[in-house]
Design a protein around this motif. Structure first.
Motif, PDB file in Angstrom:
ATOM      1  N   UNK A 324       9.505  19.965  39.182  1.00  0.00           N
ATOM      2  CA  UNK A 324       9.812  21.374  39.451  1.00  0.00           C
ATOM      3  C   UNK A 324       8.631  22.290  39.194  1.00  0.00           C
ATOM      4  N   UNK A 325       7.701  21.885  38.330  1.00  0.00           N
ATOM      5  CA  UNK A 325       6.560  22.751  38.007  1.00  0.00           C
ATOM      6  C   UNK A 325       5.272  22.252  38.657  1.00  0.00           C
ATOM      7  N   UNK A 326       5.376  21.340  39.623  1.00  0.00           N
ATOM      8  CA  UNK A 326       4.186  20.853  40.311  1.00  0.00           C
ATOM      9  C   UNK A 326       4.029  21.569  41.643  1.00  0.00           C
ATOM     10  N   UNK A 327       2.775  21.832  42.002  1.00  0.00           N
ATOM     11  CA  UNK A 327       2.491  22.542  43.245  1.00  0.00           C
ATOM     12  C   UNK A 327       2.920  21.720  44.454  1.00  0.00           C
ATOM     13  N   UNK A 328       2.693  20.398  44.402  1.00  0.00           N
ATOM     14  CA  UNK A 328       3.038  19.552  45.539  1.00  0.00           C
ATOM     15  C   UNK A 328       4.519  19.611  45.874  1.00  0.00           C
ATOM     16  N   UNK A 329       5.367  19.591  44.849  1.00  0.00           N
ATOM     17  CA  UNK A 329       6.810  19.662  45.080  1.00  0.00           C
ATOM     18  C   UNK A 329       7.187  20.999  45.701  1.00  0.00           C
ATOM     19  N   UNK A 330       6.656  22.083  45.156  1.00  0.00           N
ATOM     20  CA  UNK A 330       6.979  23.410  45.684  1.00  0.00           C
ATOM     21  C   UNK A 330       6.548  23.536  47.142  1.00  0.00           C
ATOM     22  N   UNK A 331       5.324  23.114  47.442  1.00  0.00           N
ATOM     23  CA  UNK A 331       4.823  23.231  48.812  1.00  0.00           C
ATOM     24  C   UNK A 331       5.629  22.358  49.767  1.00  0.00           C
ATOM     25  N   UNK A 332       5.940  21.138  49.338  1.00  0.00           N
ATOM     26  CA  UNK A 332       6.681  20.220  50.199  1.00  0.00           C
ATOM     27  C   UNK A 332       8.088  20.737  50.481  1.00  0.00           C
ATOM     28  N   UNK A 333       8.781  21.177  49.453  1.00  0.00           N
ATOM     29  CA  UNK A 333      10.147  21.673  49.631  1.00  0.00           C
ATOM     30  C   UNK A 333      10.165  22.954  50.456  1.00  0.00           C
ATOM     31  N   UNK A 334       9.237  23.861  50.183  1.00  0.00           N
ATOM     32  CA  UNK A 334       9.211  25.129  50.920  1.00  0.00           C
ATOM     33  C   UNK A 334       8.837  24.917  52.381  1.00  0.00           C
ATOM     34  N   UNK A 335       7.850  24.040  52.631  1.00  0.00           N
ATOM     35  CA  UNK A 335       7.464  23.772  54.019  1.00  0.00           C
ATOM     36  C   UNK A 335       8.624  23.175  54.798  1.00  0.00           C
ATOM     37  N   UNK A 336       9.329  22.219  54.182  1.00  0.00           N
ATOM     38  CA  UNK A 336      10.476  21.602  54.860  1.00  0.00           C
ATOM     39  C   UNK A 336      11.571  22.630  55.111  1.00  0.00           C
ATOM     40  N   UNK A 337      11.822  23.487  54.127  1.00  0.00           N
ATOM     41  CA  UNK A 337      12.833  24.536  54.303  1.00  0.00           C
ATOM     42  C   UNK A 337      12.426  25.497  55.416  1.00  0.00           C
TER      43      UNK A 337
END
Length: 754
Positions: A324-337
């Motif tokens: 939840x606090x990693x940049x990769x997760x945030x970018x991946x989830x937001x891009x997919x959304x």
């Protein structure tokens, strides 16, 4: 209107992880309890729908898992022994590849591992906790999946791992990697072998596209990928899995596979991809998002994809809350959304006046970029203007480069020449992607600097949210869409001036390059002598751009530590560079190799004692003196730093590299009575200084080039007190950004750009 209940589940899970990982323990517990009470009361009183209970349950579940994992790590015997700095015997299993990382005094081998047994302080424990292994460069490099025993000193780590493990002895292998790790390593080696004879950049990019293996990519090229928003191609992402598994499914259909067997084939492809790319949390995250993308490509894809995204986020965070606090997760989830929620609406708007394929090609990268822009700006301090165009141009080459690169690697396992033939188009495709990245990075305004503080990021987030309802109105009309596109092109092609920058009368700039040195002496209009290049090419290039430096008649590298030379590519980016000089001590070797790879040769040694005029700069190297000796207990590369006395517009400047106390004492004897106007404080303000010499120089200004929140305690408080007591005004790049010394009417001052 899409059903967002699954997205709400994912959002609740994300919120629960953030509460535990960001807030102190008692505050996190209080926040979770308060949310349970408030939401429960609202639902019970029928003020809120019962649908709120789903996200609340996800929040509580993930928060509980995060708290439990955190407690297991921080209260483990390994963590307790690390607090004591104990030397212990460990049994570990490597859970990541070994990476070479530049340390302050040489290269380090770094890998993640799980500890299954520890013996120390007269006791032994069997357990399972994560650690980070950090060994000297000469330690054996073991493959992923190896179990081994070693003696090591434990050092406290962060909350993510129980300790840092610093081996004090050689490893004793207990168990070799399992067969699937050996098979994955064979595929990775074969992919590299299949493109080994191609262009240097292409043969590094193909493995990065196929399995995220970007270890040999040139730093300058990696910076170009960052500038153009193509960085996702260098790491394992959902795109990789979508392409690979999509190809496997197409091949399966061609061979007659149908029904449930097709689903089994897809599952096998996903598992094979995860193992080949390394089953780390970031890889599993990418696989999950890639699977969501595959679902979104099927029948009723948008609705099923949205549900899949929410479930994927919830499942990933239940397994690894720290994602939840990693940049990769945030970018991946937001891009997919963004692709699932925004792209279809924007595509339909564009289809009013463009063909469907054009509308989809534009809307998908645009939606992903808008969704990710605030996070990217928070990480880099920049907003890319060329990202959508670069992704649009690179997209046709990504699939053949990825699929044929992997196919060539698999074919090479049976017959190497066949692998080379199959992978040839992959290398050609990679060359096109590289050309796009370089073209985009060379655009005058490829990106704009954006602050990373709360105010600029809030404004950027508001702008991105506002674009969601506005974009369809703009895109559905050709006039408004083409007008906005034309305006963007004009902004990209014409570099806007920075008002009041560079300041009139500037003579010296200490660039804000993080934990390192990047110093610029004005040699004339649009020309400068550059002393050291910092650790990051992008930051160094940006600073020189702000100073409007187009020509560098001399680049001088004081010594070869990474924080002084890794940014060399940024100095060369789009500028005429003349002589390149350095110190005679070619150590550490990795720093020397970095410079050689970028400039094509070793820098010649700076001539000791010779005063030279380079434009408006008078410069003289006063150290290292031939035959001089220093304390062997100090860093030899630091004490071999080239020390310069320079003068620009009557302002005398002492640039000291990283020289340590014994070298400073020798300089005090060699340069008795030296007086300067500006002192560049040695070694980023380390506490190891010859204070008598530094305070005797009579400087009015002291510049400390240092990174914010660095791990070395730089600058030392006692040093700052001593310099201030000697009458110097101290300026720090970590607090002020670029620090520029100006001379006006015989007076010197400082202007900061932060």
């Amino acid at each position: 209107m899409p059903d967002l209940r699954a997205i709400a589940l994912g959002a609740g899970a994300w919120g629960g992880a953030l509460l535990v990982l960001v807030l102190p323990g008692s505050a996190a517990l209080g926040a979770v309890c308060l949310l349970v009470v408030v939401v429960g009361a609202g639902v019970r009183g029928r003020r809120w729908s019962a649908a709120w209970l789903g996200p609340l349950a996800a929040l509580v579940a993930v928060a509980g898992v995060a708290a439990l994992q955190q407690a297991l790590v921080t209260t483990s015997p390994v963590a307790s022994l690390a607090e004591e700095g104990a030397v212990v015997t460990l049994r570990l299993e490597l859970t990541s590849d070994v990476r070479v990382v530049a340390g302050q005094y040489g290269d380090l081998l770094v890998a993640r591992a799980d500890v299954s047994r520890v013996e120390g302080r007269g006791s032994a424990w069997s357990l399972d906790v994560p650690v980070v292994l950090m060994a000297d460069a000469g330690w054996p490099r073991l493959p992923l999946g190896t179990s081994f025993e070693t003696t090591a000193r434990l050092v406290p780590g962060d909350d993510e791992v129980a300790a840092l493990v610093r081996p004090t002895g050689d490893p004793r292998v207990v168990a070799e990697p399992d067969v699937w790790w050996d098979a994955a390593a064979a595929v990775r080696r074969s992919v590299r072998a299949a493109v080994a004879g191609r262009d240097a950049d292409a043969r590094e990019l193909v493995p990065a596209l196929v399995v995220g293996d970007d270890g040999g990519l040139e730093p300058a090229l990696a910076d170009d990928f960052r500038t153009t928003g193509l960085t996702h191609l260098l790491a394992v992402s959902g795109t990789n899995l979508t392409l690979v598994v999509g190809f496997v499914l197409i091949l399966g259909r061609w061979l007659g596979v149908r029904g449930r067997w097709l689903h089994a084939l897809a599952a096998a492809g996903i598992v094979g991809f995860v193992i080949t790319a390394r089953a780390e949390p970031s890889v599993v995250r990418a696989a999950a998002m890639g699977t969501v993308a595959l679902i979104g490509m099927g029948r009723n894809g948008r609705s099923r994809g949205i549900r899949g995204l929410g479930v994927a986020v919830l499942g990933l965070l239940l397994l690894w809350p720290r994602l939840a606090v990693t940049a990769g997760f945030a970018l991946s989830a937001l891009a997919t959304a963004g692709i699932l929620l925004l792209a279809p609406v924007w595509r339909d708007a564009l289809m009013r006046w463009t063909p469907r394929w054009v509308a989809e090609a534009v809307s998908v990268p645009l939606a992903a970029q808008v969704a990710c822009t605030p996070v990217v700006a928070a990480l880099s301090g920049q907003v890319s203007l060329v990202a959508v165009a670069a992704n649009l141009l690179a997209a046709p080459a990504v699939a053949p480069a990825t699929v044929l690169g992997l196919t060539g690697g698999l074919a090479g396992l049976t017959w190497a020449p066949l692998g080379v033939v199959v992978a040839a188009p992959a290398a050609w495709s990679a060359q096109w992607i590289i050309a796009v990245a370089r073209w985009g990075a060379d655009v005058p305004t490829a990106s704009v600097d954006w602050g990373t503080g709360p105010v600029p990021l809030t404004l950027l987030t508001i702008a991105c949210v506002a674009s969601v309802p506005l974009a369809p109105r703009v895109l559905r009309r050709p006039g408004s869409a083409l007008a906005c596109t034309g305006l963007l092109v004009v902004v990209m092609l014409v570099r806007p001036p920075s008002p009041g920058w560079p300041p009139d009368g500037w003579v010296l700039a200490a660039c804000d390059v993080g934990q390192g040195d990047g110093l610029v002496l004005r040699a004339g209009p649009h020309a400068a002598v550059v002393v050291d290049a910092g650790p990051d090419p992008t930051l160094m290039d940006a600073c020189l751009d702000r100073l409007e430096v187009e020509s560098v008649p001399l680049l001088l590298l004081t010594h070869f530590h990474a924080d002084h030379v890794d940014g060399v590519a940024g100095v060369l980016e789009g500028r005429d560079v003349g002589a390149i000089e350095g110190t005679a001590l070619l150590d550490p070797p990795d720093g020397v190799r970095t410079v050689e790879e970028v400039v094509g040769r070793d820098p010649g040694p700076a001539a000791y004692g010779v005063a030279r005029m380079i434009g408006e700069v008078t410069i003289q190297a006063v150290w290292p003196r031939p035959g001089a000796s220093t304390d062997p207990g100090e860093s030899a590369p630091n004490n071999a730093s080239v020390v310069l006395v320079a003068e620009v517009a009557g302002v005398r400047i002492l640039l000291t590299g990283d020289v340590e106390p014994s070298a400073q004492a020798a300089l005090a004897r060699d340069l008795a009575g030296l007086q300067v106007d500006v002192l560049k404080v040695p070694h980023h303000g380390s506490r190891h200084q010859d204070l008598d010499w530094l305070t005797s120089l009579g400087a009015r200004l002291a510049l400390v080039s240092v990174g914010a929140d660095n791990d070395y305690g730089h600058p030392a408080p006692d040093l700052l007190v001593a310099l201030t007591a000697a009458g110097m005004r101290v300026w720090r790049t970590d607090l002020s950004g670029d620090v520029v010394v100006v001379e006006r009417d015989g007076e010197i001052g400082v202007v900061a750009h932060g």
